[in-house]
Design a protein around this motif. Sequence first.
Motif, PDB file in Angstrom:
ATOM      1  N   VAL A   8      39.739  91.869 -48.688  1.00 20.99           N
ATOM      2  CA  VAL A   8      38.705  91.344 -47.798  1.00 20.99           C
ATOM      3  C   VAL A   8      38.091  92.468 -46.962  1.00 20.99           C
ATOM      4  O   VAL A   8      36.916  92.393 -46.576  1.00 20.99           O
ATOM      5  CB  VAL A   8      39.254  90.187 -46.932  1.00 20.99           C
ATOM      6  N   ALA A   9      38.826  93.543 -46.741  1.00 23.95           N
ATOM      7  CA  ALA A   9      38.290  94.683 -45.989  1.00 23.95           C
ATOM      8  C   ALA A   9      37.137  95.359 -46.733  1.00 23.95           C
ATOM      9  O   ALA A   9      36.341  96.078 -46.111  1.00 23.95           O
ATOM     10  CB  ALA A   9      39.406  95.695 -45.713  1.00 23.95           C
ATOM     11  N   ASP A  10      37.014  95.118 -48.044  1.00 24.22           N
ATOM     12  CA  ASP A  10      35.922  95.695 -48.831  1.00 24.22           C
ATOM     13  C   ASP A  10      34.638  94.865 -48.760  1.00 24.22           C
ATOM     14  O   ASP A  10      33.592  95.321 -49.242  1.00 24.22           O
ATOM     15  CB  ASP A  10      36.338  95.829 -50.302  1.00 24.22           C
ATOM     16  N   ALA A  11      34.696  93.690 -48.190  1.00 29.73           N
ATOM     17  CA  ALA A  11      33.527  92.808 -48.176  1.00 29.73           C
ATOM     18  C   ALA A  11      32.283  93.472 -47.579  1.00 29.73           C
ATOM     19  O   ALA A  11      31.199  93.369 -48.173  1.00 29.73           O
ATOM     20  CB  ALA A  11      33.845  91.495 -47.469  1.00 29.73           C
ATOM     21  N   PRO A  12      32.356  94.164 -46.433  1.00 28.44           N
ATOM     22  CA  PRO A  12      31.139  94.807 -45.911  1.00 28.44           C
ATOM     23  C   PRO A  12      30.535  95.817 -46.890  1.00 28.44           C
ATOM     24  O   PRO A  12      29.310  95.889 -47.039  1.00 28.44           O
ATOM     25  CB  PRO A  12      31.607  95.484 -44.620  1.00 28.44           C
ATOM     26  N   ALA A  13      31.369  96.564 -47.588  1.00 29.48           N
ATOM     27  CA  ALA A  13      30.867  97.547 -48.559  1.00 29.48           C
ATOM     28  C   ALA A  13      30.237  96.854 -49.762  1.00 29.48           C
ATOM     29  O   ALA A  13      29.197  97.296 -50.276  1.00 29.48           O
ATOM     30  CB  ALA A  13      31.993  98.471 -49.000  1.00 29.48           C
ATOM     31  N   VAL A  14      30.836  95.764 -50.220  1.00 28.49           N
ATOM     32  CA  VAL A  14      30.273  95.012 -51.343  1.00 28.49           C
ATOM     33  C   VAL A  14      28.954  94.366 -50.913  1.00 28.49           C
ATOM     34  O   VAL A  14      27.977  94.362 -51.679  1.00 28.49           O
ATOM     35  CB  VAL A  14      31.284  93.972 -51.875  1.00 28.49           C
ATOM     36  N   LEU A  15      28.889  93.886 -49.691  1.00 27.99           N
ATOM     37  CA  LEU A  15      27.635  93.328 -49.180  1.00 27.99           C
ATOM     38  C   LEU A  15      26.539  94.397 -49.134  1.00 27.99           C
ATOM     39  O   LEU A  15      25.367  94.102 -49.415  1.00 27.99           O
ATOM     40  CB  LEU A  15      27.835  92.707 -47.800  1.00 27.99           C
ATOM     41  N   ARG A  16      26.893  95.626 -48.816  1.00 27.03           N
ATOM     42  CA  ARG A  16      25.898  96.717 -48.837  1.00 27.03           C
ATOM     43  C   ARG A  16      25.343  96.909 -50.247  1.00 27.03           C
ATOM     44  O   ARG A  16      24.135  97.133 -50.425  1.00 27.03           O
ATOM     45  CB  ARG A  16      26.499  98.015 -48.310  1.00 27.03           C
ATOM     46  N   VAL A  17      26.213  96.809 -51.248  1.00 32.49           N
ATOM     47  CA  VAL A  17      25.744  96.918 -52.632  1.00 32.49           C
ATOM     48  C   VAL A  17      24.785  95.760 -52.929  1.00 32.49           C
ATOM     49  O   VAL A  17      23.709  95.968 -53.508  1.00 32.49           O
ATOM     50  CB  VAL A  17      26.917  96.956 -53.636  1.00 32.49           C
ATOM     51  N   PHE A  18      25.155  94.538 -52.545  1.00 29.77           N
ATOM     52  CA  PHE A  18      24.249  93.398 -52.735  1.00 29.77           C
ATOM     53  C   PHE A  18      22.911  93.651 -52.067  1.00 29.77           C
ATOM     54  O   PHE A  18      21.854  93.428 -52.664  1.00 29.77           O
ATOM     55  CB  PHE A  18      24.863  92.105 -52.166  1.00 29.77           C
ATOM     56  N   ASP A  19      22.930  94.117 -50.832  1.00 35.42           N
ATOM     57  CA  ASP A  19      21.681  94.373 -50.100  1.00 35.42           C
ATOM     58  C   ASP A  19      20.816  95.408 -50.812  1.00 35.42           C
ATOM     59  O   ASP A  19      19.589  95.245 -50.909  1.00 35.42           O
ATOM     60  CB  ASP A  19      21.973  94.819 -48.666  1.00 35.42           C
ATOM     61  N   GLU A  20      21.442  96.468 -51.328  1.00 40.88           N
ATOM     62  CA  GLU A  20      20.698  97.497 -52.061  1.00 40.88           C
ATOM     63  C   GLU A  20      20.080  96.923 -53.335  1.00 40.88           C
ATOM     64  O   GLU A  20      18.923  97.218 -53.666  1.00 40.88           O
ATOM     65  CB  GLU A  20      21.617  98.661 -52.431  1.00 40.88           C
ATOM     66  N   VAL A  21      20.841  96.105 -54.045  1.00 41.03           N
ATOM     67  CA  VAL A  21      20.346  95.519 -55.286  1.00 41.03           C
ATOM     68  C   VAL A  21      19.207  94.547 -54.991  1.00 41.03           C
ATOM     69  O   VAL A  21      18.195  94.527 -55.707  1.00 41.03           O
ATOM     70  CB  VAL A  21      21.493  94.851 -56.078  1.00 41.03           C
ATOM     71  N   ILE A  22      19.340  93.752 -53.949  1.00 38.65           N
ATOM     72  CA  ILE A  22      18.270  92.813 -53.603  1.00 38.65           C
ATOM     73  C   ILE A  22      17.000  93.573 -53.235  1.00 38.65           C
ATOM     74  O   ILE A  22      15.896  93.189 -53.656  1.00 38.65           O
ATOM     75  CB  ILE A  22      18.731  91.857 -52.480  1.00 38.65           C
ATOM     76  N   ALA A  23      17.111  94.653 -52.484  1.00 35.70           N
ATOM     77  CA  ALA A  23      15.930  95.468 -52.160  1.00 35.70           C
ATOM     78  C   ALA A  23      15.293  96.001 -53.438  1.00 35.70           C
ATOM     79  O   ALA A  23      14.059  96.020 -53.572  1.00 35.70           O
ATOM     80  CB  ALA A  23      16.318  96.607 -51.215  1.00 35.70           C
ATOM     81  N   TRP A  24      16.108  96.422 -54.400  1.00 36.75           N
ATOM     82  CA  TRP A  24      15.609  96.903 -55.692  1.00 36.75           C
ATOM     83  C   TRP A  24      14.893  95.777 -56.425  1.00 36.75           C
ATOM     84  O   TRP A  24      13.813  95.968 -56.980  1.00 36.75           O
ATOM     85  CB  TRP A  24      16.786  97.458 -56.496  1.00 36.75           C
ATOM     86  N   PHE A  25      15.512  94.560 -56.444  1.00 35.50           N
ATOM     87  CA  PHE A  25      14.874  93.399 -57.083  1.00 35.50           C
ATOM     88  C   PHE A  25      13.517  93.105 -56.451  1.00 35.50           C
ATOM     89  O   PHE A  25      12.534  92.876 -57.152  1.00 35.50           O
ATOM     90  CB  PHE A  25      15.754  92.150 -56.949  1.00 35.50           C
ATOM     91  N   VAL A  26      13.476  93.072 -55.128  1.00 35.64           N
ATOM     92  CA  VAL A  26      12.234  92.767 -54.421  1.00 35.64           C
ATOM     93  C   VAL A  26      11.159  93.791 -54.775  1.00 35.64           C
ATOM     94  O   VAL A  26      10.004  93.436 -55.028  1.00 35.64           O
ATOM     95  CB  VAL A  26      12.470  92.699 -52.893  1.00 35.64           C
ATOM     96  N   ALA A  27      11.536  95.063 -54.846  1.00 32.58           N
ATOM     97  CA  ALA A  27      10.578  96.123 -55.176  1.00 32.58           C
ATOM     98  C   ALA A  27       9.989  95.941 -56.576  1.00 32.58           C
ATOM     99  O   ALA A  27       8.848  96.322 -56.824  1.00 32.58           O
ATOM    100  CB  ALA A  27      11.240  97.494 -55.060  1.00 32.58           C
ATOM    101  N   MET A  28      10.752  95.324 -57.485  1.00 38.13           N
ATOM    102  CA  MET A  28      10.249  95.118 -58.843  1.00 38.13           C
ATOM    103  C   MET A  28       9.677  93.721 -59.049  1.00 38.13           C
ATOM    104  O   MET A  28       9.310  93.356 -60.164  1.00 38.13           O
ATOM    105  CB  MET A  28      11.346  95.417 -59.877  1.00 38.13           C
ATOM    106  N   GLY A  29       9.614  92.919 -57.954  1.00 40.52           N
ATOM    107  CA  GLY A  29       9.017  91.592 -58.036  1.00 40.52           C
ATOM    108  C   GLY A  29       9.956  90.489 -58.497  1.00 40.52           C
ATOM    109  O   GLY A  29       9.519  89.399 -58.849  1.00 40.52           O
ATOM    110  N   ASN A  30      11.246  90.736 -58.507  1.00 38.30           N
ATOM    111  CA  ASN A  30      12.224  89.729 -58.914  1.00 38.30           C
ATOM    112  C   ASN A  30      12.835  89.115 -57.660  1.00 38.30           C
ATOM    113  O   ASN A  30      13.838  89.593 -57.148  1.00 38.30           O
ATOM    114  CB  ASN A  30      13.321  90.352 -59.786  1.00 38.30           C
TER     115      ASN A  30
END
Length: 166
Positions: A8-30
């Motif tokens: 569970v201590a890794d959750a903030p780091a995994v959330l950062r990966v999600f946030d980065e991927v979502i920003a990438w998706f948004v940039a490509m229109g997904n």
Amino acid sequence: MVIRRASVADAPAVLRVFDEVIAWFVAMGNDGQWGTEPWSASPQRVARVSEACAMPGAWVVEEPSGRVRAALVLGESMPYVPAATEPEVYVRLLIAARDEGVRGVGRRLMAFADDRARAMGVNRLRVDCYGGGSGALVRFYESCGYERISTFEVDGWPGQLLGRSL
């Protein structure tokens, strides 16, 4: 990079990966897969990722610096797909950073899932994913040896269930 058990201590780091991927998706229109808002800003999604990281089948990929770059969670099937008809390992979550430094880590984690299934004496794996957009995610899982089983919908979100036998 190393694959290690998550906590569970890794959750903030995994959330950062999600946030980065979502920003990438948004940039490509997904914006259909996970929306446009960072997961770290949603208490419900923070709770979901925290619960996932605490599962016994949760793993992260970590750089030598300690930075988490990807996550994999294996376990029981999700409640919105048909129940398994034989023993299986279900890929509940796969997320990987999108930069060149970690290219191929998603495929590496899918091979790791195969290895975990073999170690457990299980010959069947299933995964579900976003079935909309360009279909690239479905094709990724097919390139890992998975075959389409069925489509489904959860609150307007189009999904694809896939499976593979070892």
